[in-house]
Write an enzyme that holds these catalytic residues in place. Structure first.
Site, PDB file in Angstrom:
ATOM      1  N   ASP A  10       0.700  -1.208  -0.132  1.00 18.12           N
ATOM      2  CA  ASP A  10      -0.018  -0.066   0.162  1.00 18.12           C
ATOM      3  C   ASP A  10       0.691   1.264  -0.007  1.00 18.12           C
ATOM      4  OD1 ASP A  10      -1.985  -1.921   0.259  1.00 18.12           O
ATOM      5  OD2 ASP A  10      -2.380  -1.493   2.433  1.00 18.12           O
ATOM      6  N   LYS A  46      -6.985  -4.534  -2.853  1.00 21.36           N
ATOM      7  CA  LYS A  46      -7.583  -5.271  -1.638  1.00 21.36           C
ATOM      8  C   LYS A  46      -8.502  -4.077  -0.799  1.00 21.36           C
ATOM      9  CE  LYS A  46      -3.602  -4.512   1.390  1.00 21.36           C
ATOM     10  NZ  LYS A  46      -4.203  -3.997   2.221  1.00 21.36           N
ATOM     11  N   CYS A  73      -1.823  -2.655   8.286  1.00 24.68           N
ATOM     12  CA  CYS A  73      -1.819  -3.613   6.929  1.00 24.68           C
ATOM     13  C   CYS A  73      -0.482  -4.313   6.998  1.00 24.68           C
ATOM     14  CB  CYS A  73      -1.977  -2.799   5.709  1.00 24.68           C
ATOM     15  SG  CYS A  73      -3.754  -2.067   5.693  1.00 24.68           S
TER      16      CYS A  73
END
Length: 179
Positions: free
Chosen positions: A13, A75, A108
């Site tokens: 990310d 995602k 994450c």
């Protein structure tokens, strides 16, 4: 010790809007560029994820441009392991060592690390190529990763560990990247 033949890099990310809120953003971007460029030079495969790219934007273009065959996995789960596509690619690589970097460390990255370990992968977290909105959350996230069973490393430790020797053209290429 890690080897090129068994290692895959997972960049979590590293996106435009999300990166703007990170502590020590410039350091994060420098170390992420070094990690991606070094992995490319050494021939280590790379996987990239994007959390809700419609809301948080795509992977930073300066990072994406360094990766051959850049194809990020979108995602919505915090853990990358919640993405069947990511897990298909990871298992398809045939590699058991996953080097994880990205943002946010305490969300994450940590959840991905915990799930990868539960799946039987060996995991190392690149501390200087990770960040959170606060330094405290980054440190807590790294500690949680360590307690879960991951090793903590840095970009330079990782690249020289994969390189193995101070000789040849790859050594010179890695030196240019880290200096």
């Amino acid at each position: 010790m890690l080897t090129v033949a068994e290692t895959v890099v997972l960049a979590v990310d590293v996106q435009e809007k999300l990166s703007r809120a990170m502590t020590a953003r410039e350091d994060l971007l420098l170390k992420t560029r070094q990690l991606v460029e070094g992995a490319r030079v050494l021939g280590v495969p790379m996987l990239f994820t994007e959390q809700n790219p419609k809301g948080l934007g795509p992977t930073l273009p300066e990072i994406a441009a360094l990766a051959p065959d850049f194809r990020p996995v979108e995602k919505t789960s915090f853990s990358c392991c919640g993405s069947p596509e990511l897990m298909r690619r990871l298992r398809g690589s045939g590699r058991r060592d996953v080097v994880v970097a990205g943002i946010e460390t305490h969300v994450c990255v940590y959840q991905t690390v915990a799930d990868l370990l539960a799946e039987g992968f060996r995991v190392e977290v690149v501390a200087d190529a990770c960040s959170s909105r606060t330094a405290e959350n980054k440190q807590i996230g790294l500690e949680r990763c360590r307690r879960a069973g991951a090793a903590i490393t840095s970009v330079e430790i990782l690249l020289f560990e994969l390189l193995k020797a101070a000789e040849g053209p790859l050594f010179k290429d890695i030196l240019k990247i880290v200096k």
